[in-house]
Structure formats: structure tokens, C-alpha cells
Scaffold this motif. Structure first.
Motif, PDB file in Angstrom:
ATOM      1  N   HIS A 144      -8.049  -4.721   1.366  1.00 51.06           N
ATOM      2  CA  HIS A 144      -7.570  -3.160   1.426  1.00 51.06           C
ATOM      3  C   HIS A 144      -8.194  -2.522   0.618  1.00 51.06           C
ATOM      4  O   HIS A 144      -8.551  -1.135   0.952  1.00 51.06           O
ATOM      5  N   GLN A 145      -9.120  -2.581  -0.407  1.00 50.12           N
ATOM      6  CA  GLN A 145      -9.643  -1.898  -1.350  1.00 50.12           C
ATOM      7  C   GLN A 145     -11.173  -2.154  -1.729  1.00 50.12           C
ATOM      8  O   GLN A 145     -11.812  -1.433  -2.004  1.00 50.12           O
ATOM      9  N   ARG A 150     -12.451  -1.857   4.669  1.00 48.98           N
ATOM     10  CA  ARG A 150     -10.941  -1.572   4.454  1.00 48.98           C
ATOM     11  C   ARG A 150     -10.076  -1.845   5.783  1.00 48.98           C
ATOM     12  O   ARG A 150      -9.807  -1.134   6.544  1.00 48.98           O
ATOM     13  N   ILE A 152      -6.667  -3.615   7.481  1.00 47.11           N
ATOM     14  CA  ILE A 152      -5.144  -3.996   7.725  1.00 47.11           C
ATOM     15  C   ILE A 152      -5.140  -5.221   8.368  1.00 47.11           C
ATOM     16  O   ILE A 152      -5.570  -5.176   9.719  1.00 47.11           O
ATOM     17  N   THR A 185      -4.937   6.720   5.085  1.00 53.47           N
ATOM     18  CA  THR A 185      -4.012   5.757   4.547  1.00 53.47           C
ATOM     19  C   THR A 185      -3.138   5.085   5.724  1.00 53.47           C
ATOM     20  O   THR A 185      -2.349   4.008   5.298  1.00 53.47           O
ATOM     21  N   GLU A 186      -2.895   5.967   6.763  1.00 52.23           N
ATOM     22  CA  GLU A 186      -1.921   5.237   7.744  1.00 52.23           C
ATOM     23  C   GLU A 186      -2.462   5.720   9.071  1.00 52.23           C
ATOM     24  O   GLU A 186      -2.866   6.629   9.229  1.00 52.23           O
ATOM     25  N   SER A 210      -0.106   0.948   7.852  1.00 53.17           N
ATOM     26  CA  SER A 210      -0.830   0.940   6.814  1.00 53.17           C
ATOM     27  C   SER A 210      -1.074  -0.134   6.026  1.00 53.17           C
ATOM     28  O   SER A 210      -0.708  -1.192   6.237  1.00 53.17           O
ATOM     29  N   THR A 211      -1.727  -0.104   4.824  1.00 49.88           N
ATOM     30  CA  THR A 211      -2.006  -1.306   3.701  1.00 49.88           C
ATOM     31  C   THR A 211      -0.504  -1.596   3.426  1.00 49.88           C
ATOM     32  O   THR A 211      -0.139  -2.743   3.254  1.00 49.88           O
ATOM     33  N   LYS A 212       0.430  -0.730   3.290  1.00 46.66           N
ATOM     34  CA  LYS A 212       1.984  -0.954   2.874  1.00 46.66           C
ATOM     35  C   LYS A 212       2.756  -2.031   3.867  1.00 46.66           C
ATOM     36  O   LYS A 212       3.554  -2.519   3.493  1.00 46.66           O
ATOM     37  N   ASP A 214       0.844  -4.410   5.322  1.00 44.27           N
ATOM     38  CA  ASP A 214       0.585  -5.769   4.734  1.00 44.27           C
ATOM     39  C   ASP A 214       1.150  -6.123   3.842  1.00 44.27           C
ATOM     40  O   ASP A 214       1.506  -7.391   3.516  1.00 44.27           O
ATOM     41  N   ASP A 292       0.945  -1.222  -4.167  1.00 37.53           N
ATOM     42  CA  ASP A 292      -0.285  -1.617  -3.313  1.00 37.53           C
ATOM     43  C   ASP A 292      -0.838  -3.095  -3.947  1.00 37.53           C
ATOM     44  O   ASP A 292      -0.159  -3.282  -5.143  1.00 37.53           O
TER      45      ASP A 292
END
Length: 345
Positions: A144-145, A150, A152, A185-186, A210-212, A214, A292
Motif C-alpha cells: 500500500h505505501q 502502490r 491493492i 486513493t480509491e 481502495s487500500t481500505k 484490503d 491504514d
């Protein structure tokens, strides 16, 4: 040159291209005795190269309608990602209609077999489980970071966590993964892909990921690791609670430790309680309420007081969907888009 060849070779890859003949020899002509299992995109075989390296070979099924895109994803993403908690690909093969991926061999197989498999004689102890939770968290943080791509993952689940000789967890199967660029971000999709039981509400219902997304899947996975029970299992006869609803109910009743796997002999109560609490933060209904992965890793390694979670989002599935299969369907399907609800206590 066929379409699948051009799809893979147009990208600059620092990854060996294997001959089909080499893999035929390595797997004894894809012998059934060497078959490790079979996923949605084809069977996986154990093999041994001439230099003695043990490998696992995923042979994509020729009847798979999604195989080319997923194959390309795996080759590109994993070849460009390097982390101790991500599976490695020593090479690949594209020859005629054959498309094969070569993985490092994982002697301890996948996490789901250790949690749910009936043939496993040795139960994972708490020390191993907590180590696995931390390893998966670090792998996701990198995706993710910390990686330049980057990523997902979009299909994080116990079956996609492989374990090496030291029981170090490796995130695998990047066929459904997507990369974000710039300040994204999404995003959303008309084709929802992933595994029922691990999907976040906003993704299964509206195709927004988004990463959220995951993070939600990670929370479900942590609950499975702690409890030793599958995410889609119902825990009360009078309430349609899945694993998140069950954990939430016990948490609200002050009985959180009862959620832990009964087969565990020795527990670190503080770590167990913290893991369940953190998982509940990850499966909160609204993505903006979830931490996150940098926060998750910090929370796992510190004794800082955790915020109170809100009710998790969870859904009740139609029985026609298999519990372990990765799936895809349009976001307008009522079976997916209207099946989310909130837990009730």
C-alpha cells in the motif's frame, strides 16, 4: 506471436522465461502425484529444477475466460515487488496455448489448510499465529505505501497466504490486484472480483475499492487466525452472525477472550485481545473509520490504547456462491449490492 505472448512481453521484465520442456521435466509431465491443489485459474504442481530448486508451477487453464489478464498481473506485479512477506516468482512460461507461472515452493502450504484443514495434525500455536498476523500486516503495508507500484491486492484471504519452512507468511496470488498512481486513493469497477466473506461493504455493494478494502479483508483474516473458524461460518442459531458479527457481539458483552480458538493451550491474553480489537477496527462498515496499514503495524507492536470500534459491516450470502472461490460479477447484481447489512445486538 499470440496475443498472450505480446501482453506479457511488451512489459520490461527482469524475470527468466522458462521453456515448457523444462517444466514438463520438472513436474514429471504435470503428474497427478505432483499436484498441490487447484484454484480458480488452474492447477498447481510441485516441481524440481535441474539445479535442485523446488518450485510450484501454476498452469493456467485454457478454458479460463479471465486467465490472460490475471496472468499478466501476476507476472508484472510480483516480478517488480520484493519483500520478505510476498511470494517470489523465479520465472514464467508462455508457449503456444500454455501459460505457466513458477513460484518459490512453500513446504508448509497455505494458511487455510493449517486453520481449517482436517488433515493437519499440528495446530498453530498462538506465537505462530501472532507472527503470521504481523507478517501479513507488514506485507500489506509494503504493497500500500512502501512499494513504488502502490498495489491493492483485492483478494486477501487465508488460501492466498503461503507459509515457508520457518512459517513466515507470504502474500500470494496477485491476479486480481490493481495498482494506483499519483495521488489516487480509491477507484471503482463495474466488475466486482474477490472472495465472498472477505469483501468490504463498499466494494461488494458499489464496486468502490481502495487500500481500505484490503484493510477490511485483513481484519476478517485476523479474526479467522485468532478463532480458527471460517469467515462465512454462522455462529448463532438465532442470529445470522458471521465471524465479524460474532466477534463484535462477544466484544460488546465483555467476553472477547471466548472468541479465541478453543484448541489453543497457551495464550497471551493481551496479544489476543489486542488482535481481536484491531480486527474489529479493520472491519468497520465505513472505510474512513478503518485504520491504514501503517497504523495497523504500529498498533500491533505497541501497547498504546486502541480507539473504540464501531459496528462492523457484514453480509449474508446467497448459498449459490461457493465459500472459497474467487468470484466476479457486475456491481448491479442484487445478490451482491443489496446483501450488506449491519450487525445487530
Amino acid at each position: 506471436m499470440g496475443r498472450s505472448d505480446s501482453i506479457v512481453q511488451k512489459d520490461s521484465l527482469d524475470l527468466p522465461l522458462f521453456n515448457l520442456s523444462t517444466l514438463i521435466v520438472a513436474t514429471d509431465n504435470f503428474s497427478s502425484n505432483n499436484k498441490l491443489g487447484e484454484g480458480g485459474f488452474g492447477p498447481v504442481y510441485k516441481g524440481c529444477l535441474e539445479d535442485g530448486r523446488e518450485i510450484a508451477v501454476k498452469r493456467l487453464s485454457v478454458i479460463s475466460t479471465q486467465g490472460v489478464e490475471e496472468f499478466r498481473n501476476e507476472v508484472i506485479f510480483i516480478s517488480k515487488l520484493q519483500h520478505r512477506n510476498l511470494v517470489k516468482i523465479p520465472g514464467y512460461c508462455v508457449e503456444g496455448t500454455e501459460k505457466l507461472l513458477i513460484y518459490e515452493f512453500m513446504p508448509n502450504s497455505s494458511l487455510d489448510l493449517h486453520l481449517f484443514g482436517k488433515s493437519i495434525t499440528k495446530i498453530l500455536d498462538w506465537l505462530q499465529r501472532f507472527h503470521i498476523i504481523n507478517g501479513i500486516a507488514r506485507g500489506l503495508l509494503y504493497l500500500h505505501q512502501d512499494s513504488h507500484l502502490r498495489i491493492i491486492h483485492r483478494d486477501l484471504k487465508a488460501a492466498n497466504i503461503l507459509l515457508d519452512r520457518e512459517m513466515e507468511p507470504k502474500i500470494s496470488d496477485f491476479g486480481l490486484a490493481r495498482s494506483f498512481g499519483g495521488n489516487e486513493t480509491e477507484t471503482n469497477t463495474k466488475r466486482v472480483v474477490g472472495t465472498y466473506g472477505y469483501m468490504s461493504p463498499e466494494y461488494a455493494g458499489d464496486g468502490i475499492f481502495s487500500t481500505k478494502s484490503d484493510v477490511f479483508s485483513f481484519g476478517v483474516l485476523v479474526l479467522e487466525i485468532v478463532s480458527g473458524k471460517k469467515s462465512r461460518q454462522l455462529f448463532y442459531q438465532d442470529h445470522n452472525h458471521n465471524i465479524a458479527g460474532y466477534a463484535w457481539r462477544l466484544y460488546k458483552e465483555g467476553k472477547t477472550l471466548e472468541f479465541a480458538d478453543e484448541s489453543l493451550i497457551e495464550l497471551n491474553d493481551i496479544e489476543v485481545l489486542r488482535s481481536i480489537h484491531l480486527a474489529l477496527l479493520c472491519v468497520q462498515h465505513r472505510p474512513e473509520d478503518r485504520p491504514d496499514m501503517s497504523m495497523v503495524v504500529m498498533m500491533l507492536s505497541s501497547d498504546q490504547r486502541l480507539p473504540e470500534p464501531t459496528r462492523p459491516g457484514y453480509y449474508i450470502e446467497d448459498d449459490k456462491f461457493g465459500p472459497e472461490n474467487s468470484s466476479s460479477m457486475p456491481t448491479q447484481s442484487p445478490t451482491v449490492s443489496h446483501c450488506y447489512t449491519m450487525t445487530h445486538v
